[in-house]
Design a protein around this motif. Structure first.
Motif, PDB file in Angstrom:
ATOM      1  N   TYR A  19      -0.798  -3.327   5.188  1.00  0.00           N
ATOM      2  CA  TYR A  19      -2.253  -3.407   5.258  1.00  0.00           C
ATOM      3  C   TYR A  19      -2.768  -3.667   3.852  1.00  0.00           C
ATOM      4  N   ARG A  20      -3.496  -4.743   3.680  1.00  0.00           N
ATOM      5  CA  ARG A  20      -4.065  -5.066   2.367  1.00  0.00           C
ATOM      6  C   ARG A  20      -5.514  -4.602   2.328  1.00  0.00           C
ATOM      7  N   PRO A  21      -5.891  -3.897   1.264  1.00  0.00           N
ATOM      8  CA  PRO A  21      -7.284  -3.450   1.161  1.00  0.00           C
ATOM      9  C   PRO A  21      -8.248  -4.630   1.278  1.00  0.00           C
ATOM     10  N   GLY A  22      -9.268  -4.458   2.099  1.00  0.00           N
ATOM     11  CA  GLY A  22     -10.263  -5.502   2.286  1.00  0.00           C
ATOM     12  C   GLY A  22      -9.912  -6.503   3.372  1.00  0.00           C
ATOM     13  N   SER A  23      -8.708  -6.415   3.929  1.00  0.00           N
ATOM     14  CA  SER A  23      -8.295  -7.329   4.988  1.00  0.00           C
ATOM     15  C   SER A  23      -8.233  -6.587   6.310  1.00  0.00           C
ATOM     16  N   GLN A  24      -8.465  -7.304   7.374  1.00  0.00           N
ATOM     17  CA  GLN A  24      -8.339  -6.707   8.697  1.00  0.00           C
ATOM     18  C   GLN A  24      -6.937  -6.940   9.203  1.00  0.00           C
ATOM     19  N   GLY A  25      -6.397  -5.974   9.903  1.00  0.00           N
ATOM     20  CA  GLY A  25      -5.081  -6.116  10.496  1.00  0.00           C
ATOM     21  C   GLY A  25      -3.972  -5.939   9.480  1.00  0.00           C
ATOM     22  N   PRO A  77       1.582   3.370  -0.069  1.00  0.00           N
ATOM     23  CA  PRO A  77       0.584   3.848   0.898  1.00  0.00           C
ATOM     24  C   PRO A  77      -0.001   2.769   1.810  1.00  0.00           C
ATOM     25  N   HIS A  78       0.246   1.495   1.532  1.00  0.00           N
ATOM     26  CA  HIS A  78      -0.289   0.413   2.358  1.00  0.00           C
ATOM     27  C   HIS A  78       0.686  -0.027   3.439  1.00  0.00           C
ATOM     28  N   LEU A  79       1.813   0.691   3.553  1.00  0.00           N
ATOM     29  CA  LEU A  79       2.839   0.333   4.530  1.00  0.00           C
ATOM     30  C   LEU A  79       2.839   1.301   5.709  1.00  0.00           C
ATOM     31  N   GLU A  80       3.229   0.775   6.861  1.00  0.00           N
ATOM     32  CA  GLU A  80       3.377   1.605   8.053  1.00  0.00           C
ATOM     33  C   GLU A  80       4.632   1.159   8.788  1.00  0.00           C
ATOM     34  N   GLN A  81       5.402   2.130   9.228  1.00  0.00           N
ATOM     35  CA  GLN A  81       6.630   1.851   9.981  1.00  0.00           C
ATOM     36  C   GLN A  81       6.255   1.372  11.382  1.00  0.00           C
ATOM     37  N   TYR A  82       7.053   0.457  11.942  1.00  0.00           N
ATOM     38  CA  TYR A  82       6.843   0.027  13.325  1.00  0.00           C
ATOM     39  C   TYR A  82       7.282   1.144  14.258  1.00  0.00           C
ATOM     40  N   GLU A  83       6.397   1.493  15.180  1.00  0.00           N
ATOM     41  CA  GLU A  83       6.682   2.556  16.132  1.00  0.00           C
ATOM     42  C   GLU A  83       7.866   2.161  17.013  1.00  0.00           C
TER      43      GLU A  83
END
Length: 180
Positions: free
Chosen positions: A126-132, A162-168
């Protein structure tokens, strides 16, 4: 001939409406296109004069408009360099989709067109200021990007960004992930 077509070289619009010297409002990629054309002409042709108008006065001296465009191009070049550096840190994942199998994301030593000596694991960025989000490959070992002293930060690569998320539903260290 005899007119400034800078905007046309950036936009591709060589109609009378596009054959103008006004470059205000051009995007960073369009400004980089102008830079590329200027480099091409500077590298391959000898200048024979300057066109009096928006960018050069009657004495051939640069105008304030030229300085503003040059500053905008410098900003675009800086942004491009930063984007390339981010792409080195977080190269895009490989991906494929089929109705039968769903979506598969995977990382390799060449994914995203970035050749490197590590494979990585897929993560949502997730990039700050970007959607999705977008899928990127993340180093899972060694020190975080730009911090060579791993004793201070552990041996988890960039997994703690902190801008990363693991795939569920995917194993935390899997090099590929299938979402059905």
């Amino acid at each position: 001939a005899g007119r400034d077509a800078t905007r046309a070289f950036a936009s591709g619009d060589f109609t009378p409406a596009g054959l103008v010297d006004n470059v205000s409002g051009l995007s960073s990629p369009e400004l980089l296109s102008i830079h590329s054309w200027l480099s091409f002409y500077n590298d391959n042709y000898d200048p024979v004069g300057k066109l009096v108008g928006r960018f050069y006065d009657e004495n051939g001296a640069p105008t304030e408009a030229l300085r503003e465009v040059e500053a905008a191009i410098e900003e675009a070049l800086k942004f491009q360099a930063e984007s390339e550096q981010k792409k080195q840190q977080f190269p895009p994942c490989n991906s494929e989709w089929s109705s039968a199998k769903g979506t598969r994301f995977w990382c390799s030593r060449q994914s995203g067109g970035v050749h490197r000596d590590w494979v990585g694991v897929p993560r949502k960025l997730y990039r700050p200021g970007s959607q999705g989000s977008c899928c990127v490959c993340v180093r899972s070992t060694g020190p975080p990007w730009g911090q060579p002293d791993s004793s201070q930060h552990g041996n988890r690569g960039d997994l703690d960004n902190p801008h990363l998320e693991q795939y569920e539903g995917c194993h935390p260290l899997a090099e590929q992930c299938v979402l059905t």
